[in-house]
Design an enzyme around this catalytic site. Structure first.
Site, short mmCIF file in Angstrom:
data_model
loop_
_atom_site.label_atom_id
_atom_site.label_comp_id
_atom_site.label_asym_id
_atom_site.label_seq_id
_atom_site.Cartn_x
_atom_site.Cartn_y
_atom_site.Cartn_z
N HIS A 158 0.83 -1.21 0.00
CA HIS A 158 0.00 0.00 0.00
C HIS A 158 0.87 1.27 0.00
O HIS A 158 0.41 2.32 0.45
CB HIS A 158 -0.95 0.02 1.20
CG HIS A 158 -1.75 -1.23 1.37
ND1 HIS A 158 -2.88 -1.50 0.64
CD2 HIS A 158 -1.54 -2.32 2.16
CE1 HIS A 158 -3.37 -2.68 0.99
NE2 HIS A 158 -2.57 -3.20 1.90
N SER A 279 16.63 20.63 -16.45
CA SER A 279 15.51 21.53 -16.67
C SER A 279 15.96 22.74 -17.48
O SER A 279 17.11 23.17 -17.36
CB SER A 279 14.94 22.00 -15.33
OG SER A 279 14.09 23.11 -15.49
N LYS A 285 18.01 20.75 -11.33
CA LYS A 285 17.21 19.55 -11.60
C LYS A 285 17.99 18.48 -12.35
O LYS A 285 18.82 18.76 -13.21
CB LYS A 285 15.98 19.92 -12.44
CG LYS A 285 14.95 20.77 -11.73
CD LYS A 285 14.15 19.96 -10.73
CE LYS A 285 13.33 18.88 -11.39
NZ LYS A 285 12.36 19.41 -12.38
N GLU A 292 10.37 7.85 -17.11
CA GLU A 292 9.12 8.58 -17.36
C GLU A 292 8.59 8.29 -18.76
O GLU A 292 7.38 8.10 -18.96
CB GLU A 292 9.33 10.08 -17.17
CG GLU A 292 9.46 10.49 -15.71
CD GLU A 292 9.71 11.97 -15.52
OE1 GLU A 292 9.61 12.42 -14.38
OE2 GLU A 292 10.00 12.67 -16.52
#
Length: 461
Positions: A158, A279, A285, A292
């Site tokens: 969970h 980024s 970043k 992704e």
């Protein structure tokens, strides 16, 4: 003069240009050209073998088809929209090379059984290649697992801390998902490798063909027993897309974990520069673009499966033009899977690094050893459910006091139950918690080492 077309002279005029573009498949089924040439060569040999054409004519056809293959590979054969599809493009070029004998190639054959043959030959090759890629992906997982047998990571249910596990054990879970993918593709390949060649448009042919002969030449394991089924069957495409979807499910699950693990909140892995991007406005970043994209591309494969199911659900026997729509989704799914497997394998091999210190801290700062306290009492004769309730109480009071279980004094333990002794501290240490789970298939280090050895034997590495 009326423009040349693939069908008979029943028609008095050519297609409207827009309809011709809409109808044509040459823009994408050119992907099948090598398989169309191979299938056509087998068909030509069969025509000569059965005496339908002469041996010389058979040789001319085979040689001419091989010339087209070389022209295509050299970039000299690039049929356009006027060819309609790859099959007519090949036949037209063949006739230019060998003359009227080229017009005999289509004897005892329809584009319906021809495209079915080409698609099966294509998919058979692609499945073999994808299975090899799965083995490489599995090898990367095993190599990392070998390095991290005794590295601990929080195990979750969970998405809540549950019990600590060996990092190797966690990674091997994905090995076994991939193993099922490898086996599933093998099952699909058996049903792909059945020849429809010689079934004609839908009803077979009056010519004395030998379907077993062409199947043998093309290394098919069997031939279709029913000509109607042969030209209209796309079960094998749907089965492949199902298997492809599961491959992407498994890659996407791992991708999601890597995305989480690489976040500052988790900090379990560091992405290397070779497999991450930055980024455009935030210089600090480092983005997990590979996982992704894998996660994102999963949806397109699912979509192709759904599209194929919808295409097939209402088709009467036998062939319908709707079946032209099987190819673009199939080709895209194959390319997507291959790219995703390659990228995820590279990411595992050179693109990320686990952070053992952060992982060690993570498994030491929670109550994921609570079950082991209950097991400790159960091993000393306390009924498990009673032990479970006692530990629930101590977790509640420890949280209220701002303590972890390891911080409790022996006196506090014995106030909970007299069975506790000094060995409780060893029993609930994260390393012992993991090592003690030595049941078959468990996360204990002995089991994990055995699992790695078995995995290596499975993939021959």
């Amino acid at each position: 003069m009326k423009k040349e077309q693939t069908w008979s002279q029943r028609f008095e005029s050519a297609l409207h240009p827009a309809i011709a573009r809409f109808n044509a498949s040459i823009g994408f089924d050119i992907e099948l050209i090598e398989y169309d040439l191979t299938g056509s060569q087998a068909h030509a040999k069969m025509l000569a073998h059965t005496g339908i054409i002469s041996p010389l004519e058979g040789e001319q056809l085979v040689t001419g088809l091989e010339q087209i293959r070389q022209e295509y590979r050299q970039g000299k054969f690039t049929p356009g929209i006027d060819a309609e599809d790859v099959h007519f493009a090949v036949e037209r070029r063949l006739t230019e090379i060998v003359g009227d004998v080229g017009k005999k190639l289509h004897t005892a054959r329809s584009r319906n059984d021809q495209v079915g043959t080409d698609t099966r030959l294509y998919l058979r090759d692609q499945i073999q290649g994808i299975r090899r890629q799965i083995r490489e992906f599995q090898g990367a997982l095993v190599d990392i697992a070998q390095e991290h047998v005794e590295t601990l990571i929080p195990g979750y249910t969970h998405l809540q801390r549950a019990q600590p596990v060996s990092l190797a054990h966690h990674l091997l879970a994905y090995f076994h998902m991939a193993q099922r993918d490898w086996e599933r593709l093998g099952d699909v390949a058996r049903r792909v490798n059945v020849s429809p060649l010689g079934c004609g448009a839908l009803a077979g042919t009056t010519f004395p063909i030998d379907r077993h002969y062409t199947a043998e030449l093309l290394h098919f394991d069997a031939i279709y027993d029913n000509s109607l089924d042969a030209v209209s069957d796309r079960d094998f495409v749907i089965e492949f897309l199902c298997a492809a979807s599961l491959i992407m499910v498994h890659l996407s699950r791992l991708a999601e974990e890597i995305i989480l693990w690489s976040s500052q909140e988790f900090g379990f892995v560091t992405l290397k520069d070779s497999c991450a991007t930055g980024s455009s406005i935030m210089p600090q970043k480092k983005n997990p673009d590979v996982p992704e994209l894998v996660r994102g591309k999963t949806g397109r494969v699912f979509g192709h499966l759904q599209a194929m199911l919808v295409i097939m659900k209402g088709l009467p026997l036998a062939y319908n033009k709707d079946l032209q729509e099987d190819k673009e989704g199939l080709f895209d799914s194959v390319n997507t899977i291959k790219a995703a497997l390659e990228s995820m394998t590279i990411l595992l091999q050179v693109g990320l690094e686990f952070c053992p210190q952060r992982l060690a801290a993570a498994v030491a700062e929670d109550f994921s050893n609570a079950t082991d306290v209950a097991d400790y009492l159960a091993a000393k004769g306390v009924p498990f459910r009673e032990a479970y309730n006692l530990v629930g109480q101590v977790v509640r009071t420890s949280i209220a006091a701002g303590k972890l279980l390891k911080d409790l004094t022996l006196e506090e333990w014995q106030q909970l139950h007299p069975s506790f002794a000094t060995d409780i501290y060893e029993a609930i240490s994260p390393r012992q918690v993991v090592a003690a789970r030595n049941s078959y298939g468990g996360t204990g280090f002995i089991q994990v080492n055995q699992a790695i050895a078995k995995a290596r034997a499975e993939i021959g590495k």
